[in-house]
Scaffold this motif. Structure first.
Motif, PDB file in Angstrom:
ATOM      1  N   GLU A   1      56.727  46.256  28.507  1.00 44.46           N
ATOM      2  CA  GLU A   1      57.011  44.933  29.066  1.00 44.46           C
ATOM      3  C   GLU A   1      55.985  43.905  28.589  1.00 44.46           C
ATOM      4  O   GLU A   1      54.780  44.066  28.778  1.00 44.46           O
ATOM      5  N   ASP A   2      56.505  42.865  27.952  1.00 44.96           N
ATOM      6  CA  ASP A   2      55.663  41.745  27.529  1.00 44.96           C
ATOM      7  C   ASP A   2      55.890  40.604  28.508  1.00 44.96           C
ATOM      8  O   ASP A   2      56.799  39.791  28.358  1.00 44.96           O
ATOM      9  N   SER A   3      55.061  40.578  29.543  1.00 32.72           N
ATOM     10  CA  SER A   3      55.187  39.569  30.579  1.00 32.72           C
ATOM     11  C   SER A   3      53.795  39.257  31.121  1.00 32.72           C
ATOM     12  O   SER A   3      52.816  39.920  30.780  1.00 32.72           O
ATOM     13  N   ALA A   4      53.721  38.258  31.953  1.00 29.07           N
ATOM     14  CA  ALA A   4      52.433  37.880  32.520  1.00 29.07           C
ATOM     15  C   ALA A   4      51.836  39.052  33.291  1.00 29.07           C
ATOM     16  O   ALA A   4      52.521  39.748  34.029  1.00 29.07           O
ATOM     17  N   ALA A   5      50.535  39.278  33.073  1.00 28.11           N
ATOM     18  CA  ALA A   5      49.874  40.399  33.719  1.00 28.11           C
ATOM     19  C   ALA A   5      48.483  39.981  34.166  1.00 28.11           C
ATOM     20  O   ALA A   5      47.806  39.199  33.499  1.00 28.11           O
ATOM     21  N   GLN A   6      48.074  40.516  35.303  1.00 26.02           N
ATOM     22  CA  GLN A   6      46.722  40.304  35.814  1.00 26.02           C
ATOM     23  C   GLN A   6      46.163  41.660  36.210  1.00 26.02           C
ATOM     24  O   GLN A   6      46.623  42.288  37.140  1.00 26.02           O
ATOM     25  N   ILE A   7      45.172  42.113  35.442  1.00 31.25           N
ATOM     26  CA  ILE A   7      44.638  43.459  35.632  1.00 31.25           C
ATOM     27  C   ILE A   7      43.299  43.364  36.344  1.00 31.25           C
ATOM     28  O   ILE A   7      42.394  42.655  35.894  1.00 31.25           O
ATOM     29  N   GLN A   8      43.188  44.063  37.450  1.00 33.42           N
ATOM     30  CA  GLN A   8      41.966  44.044  38.233  1.00 33.42           C
ATOM     31  C   GLN A   8      40.892  44.881  37.549  1.00 33.42           C
ATOM     32  O   GLN A   8      41.104  46.040  37.202  1.00 33.42           O
TER      33      GLN A   8
END
Length: 755
Positions: free
Chosen positions: A381-388
């Protein structure tokens, strides 16, 4: 008394007295070492002895006729007549000393050579002693018997000291006149002859002596008219005025640079002796043959500098290129932007630490393929991501700030999409990826956890040398070996670094123009007429730009940027380093074509349909093949990267003869949960054929019917379908990795309808 003196002089005669010309020539040691290319051509010259300025040995045929004539006229007019000692000059000198009159001196060129060869015969501050003079005379006569006149003249020109530290005609000619000895004209020859007589004299004295020599060189033929004699005298006076000006400029010039040629940085690596060898230059051989190709080195340097001039308006000053032979690891070209275009010509950008950007992605996908976490057709998936992370949220972005939705791993790597790469690293883990890079030949300064998930986008630092050689590892089917800068030695053995099947698939993706079409178009500068796999990369803020790739025989790496680390202006992978890469690759294949590699054992090719992409044939590691990749059938809005294994023959449900069977997922599936996607959105689609079915997960009923959505949690699970009586009709085993939902297993729900 005279007899005693002769006996002493005879016993003190040097071993050089009976030396042959070849012995004299062989013992000569220049202050510079020559770096030769693989064909023996001179590639670079580097000074390796700081105690003296001595050039290469020059054959007499390579010395200008003007200088040869000037030397004989100035130092020994009867050189070709005597046998080492000019007895007429000796008599004249003795008579002059008797009457206290000044004479030219009786020392011949042969006698001077004897003094140059033997330290015991060299002239001291108070002149030579009687013993030295007798020894010099005997040695000169011996040299005349063992050497020809031309050999004596050649040896003398190479050993005679000139001004300051300069010894020999090559050092003087290149230092003071900026040319080879064969190019010296009459005036330059006259100045050279004057310096032989008085090496450290003042300018006026050198000019006066040079004028005298020049007059002898240009002495007019005997004429019958006073007018012609007057004209000749006038020309001689004019020539002396000109030579006085020339002497002033010549003696202040030092054109002989300590490093000169096409490969300064390789010369420093190969020609500098180790510190343990003693004084600098003590153990440096006169020549060293390298693995470099002079024509390729010259072409690559010209191409690199041409591209830098094209990018001059975009704040780009520096670049470097490296060409490796895939089979042997030999370096064929090692080029930096040394020269007026560079703000730091002494910096070796091939070995400088820089951020590699997206050029690390092929190794990441190769590791994920080898570990069967993904296939080339798996959907990412190429989508917005926010990795902690421990330092806060990591939010990767694509180069064009746009997202493509679900794409195959082939498209994600070929088009160099950032977010799918980060999601892949979540599966692999940064620390495991760092270890993989080390195996490929790219050791990093810190651990993978130090860089975190930004390591997928090249946040670590590496060198062009290590990066290019790691791509060579891919070219060799995942086998790594060190590079070589010299020829003739047995190459070091290869060591396994990556599954050969994964390396092949990565190369197939990097050579696929359709895979990179979404980012680079179908007709980019990366396209070649021969098979080649290539990847570009750009580091943060456009500080570094890369293009690295390989063909059947060669691997080429290019870096473009600034020594200061300042950002470039509007320079992408296809406008910065890629044109240099393409030009060098095309040059390498002008007469040698490159074929695609043969697939290794354990690969299968299968026709696949991938959601959102055209049907195609795809390569799979045996046991991971699958014909359809469709998120609507596999999961709804879930990040699910799977490696499909063979059905387990030990599972009774898989061998059942009942018509009821589980169609999705397949046994052996590995699910990786994305910590950035809400758990409720990561549901796995369960599908089966049959009627009146019930779904059990780890023995607990979770749903009824032919389809269901299950919210997975980490661990290994057994999914079964049973009939109304509880009889197991089919079962599959799978593994879920990553962060899950605390508090037990949630129930499955009916799938939503498509709009």
């Amino acid at each position: 008394m005279v007899i005693a003196t002769i006996l002493i002089a005879t016993s003190a005669a040097s071993a050089w007295a009976n030396a042959t010309f070849e012995q004299v020539k062989t013992s000569y040691r220049p202050s510079d070492t020559l770096l030769l290319d693989r064909q023996g051509k001179v590639l670079h010259r580097l000074r390796t002895d700081a105690t003296v300025r001595r050039g290469q040995w020059v054959a007499l045929a390579d010395v200008s006729p003007a200088l040869r004539t000037a030397l004989v006229l100035s130092e020994d007019k009867r050189f070709y007549e005597h046998s080492g000692v000019d007895w007429r000059a000796v008599s004249a000198a003795a008579w002059g000393n008797l009457w206290n009159t000044r004479t030219r001196g009786a020392s011949t060129l042969t006698m001077q050579l004897a003094g140059l060869l033997d330290e015991d015969l060299r002239r001291g501050g108070g002149g030579r002693s009687v013993v030295q003079k007798v020894g010099q005379t005997l040695s000169a006569q011996s040299l005349e018997r063992s050497c020809r006149k031309d050999q004596i003249l050649e040896a003398y020109l190479n050993l005679v000291p000139f001004r300051g530290e300069m010894v020999g005609i090559d050092a003087l000619s290149r230092s003071l006149f900026g040319k080879a000895p064969h190019g010296l004209d009459n005036r330059e020859a006259a100045i050279t002859a004057a310096l032989i007589r008085a090496p450290n004299a003042k300018e006026a004295q050198v000019a006066q002596r040079a004028c005298s020599v020049l007059s002898s060189l240009e002495a007019p033929a005997k004429t019958s008219t006073p007018t012609s004699k007057t004209a000749a005298t006038t020309r001689a006076a004019s020539g002396c005025d000109a030579i006085a000006l020339m002497v002033s400029g010549t003696l202040s010039r030092r054109e002989f640079a300590p490093s000169e040629g096409l490969a300064p940085h390789v010369a420093r690596l190969l020609l500098r002796p180790p510190s343990a060898a003693g004084p600098e230059g003590a153990s440096a051989p006169p020549t060293v043959r390298s693995s470099l190709s002079a024509p390729l080195q010259r072409f690559t340097q010209l191409t690199l500098q041409t591209q830098l001039r094209e990018l001059a308006g975009r704040h780009v000053e520096d670049a470097a290129a490296l060409v490796l032979d895939n089979a042997s690891g030999e370096v064929l070209a090692w080029v930096n932007s040394s020269g007026p275009l560079s703000a730091a010509p002494e910096v070796d950008f091939v070995t400088s630490q820089r951020q590699p950007g997206s050029t690390l992605k092929p190794f990441l996908y190769g590791q994920a393929l080898a570990e069967r976490r993904i296939t080339a057709a798996s959907l990412l998936e190429d989508s917005a991501a926010q990795i902690q992370t421990s330092g806060g949220l990591y939010i990767p972005q694509n180069y064009d700030r746009q997202f493509k939705g679900w794409v195959s791993a082939r498209t994600a790597l070929g088009a160099s999409l950032n977010v799918p790469a980060v999601r892949t690293l979540v599966m692999v883990s940064p620390d495991a990826f760092q270890k993989q890079l080390t195996r490929m030949g790219m050791p990093l300064k810190e651990s993978g956890d130090f860089y975190g998930y930004s390591l997928a986008l090249g946040s670590a630092e590496t060198t062009l040398l290590d990066l290019t050689n790691s791509y060579r590892t891919l070219a060799n089917g995942g086998r790594a070996s060190p590079i070589r800068l010299t020829v003739g030695r047995t190459p070091p053995p290869f060591s396994p670094a990556l599954d050969a099947r994964a390396a092949f698939i990565v190369g197939d993706i990097l050579s696929d123009p359709m895979a990179r079409a979404r980012t680079f178009g179908t007709d980019s500068v990366l396209a070649t007429r021969f098979w080649a796999a290539v990847k570009t990369g750009t580091s943060k803020d456009m500080r570094d730009n890369w293009a690295v790739g390989y063909s059947q025989h060669y691997t080429v790496g290019v870096w473009v940027g600034n020594a200061s680390g300042a950002p470039m202006w509007d320079v992408s992978g296809t406008t910065g380093a890629a044109p240099i890469w393409a030009a060098v690759m095309n040059q390498l294949h002008r007469q040698r074509n490159g074929r695609a590699p043969q697939p290794p054992a354990g690969l299968v090719q299968k026709t696949v349909t991938v959601e959102g992409e055209a049907p195609r044939t795809e390569w799979f590691i045996s046991g991971t093949e699958q014909s359809s990749f469709d998120m609507e059938k596999e999961a709804t809005r879930a990040y699910s990267t799977r490696a499909i294994g063979q059905n387990d023959s030990k599972n009774p449900g898989n061998n059942t003869t009942n018509t009821a069977r589980i169609t999705a997922p397949t046994s052996g599936t590995i699910l990786a949960l994305d910590p950035d996607i809400p758990p409720q959105a990561q549901r796995l689609s369960l599908e089966a054929d049959g009627s009146n079915l019930r779904w059990l997960i780890d023995g607990k009923q979770v749903a009824k019917g032919n389809t269901a959505l299950w919210l997975p949690w980490p661990g290994r699970h057994v999914i079964q379908i049973v009939d109304a009586k509880g009889k197991v009709l089919d079962q599959v085993r799978l593994e879920v990795r990553g962060a899950g939902v605390k508090g037990g297993a949630p129930a499955a729900t009916a799938p939503p309808r498509r709009p």
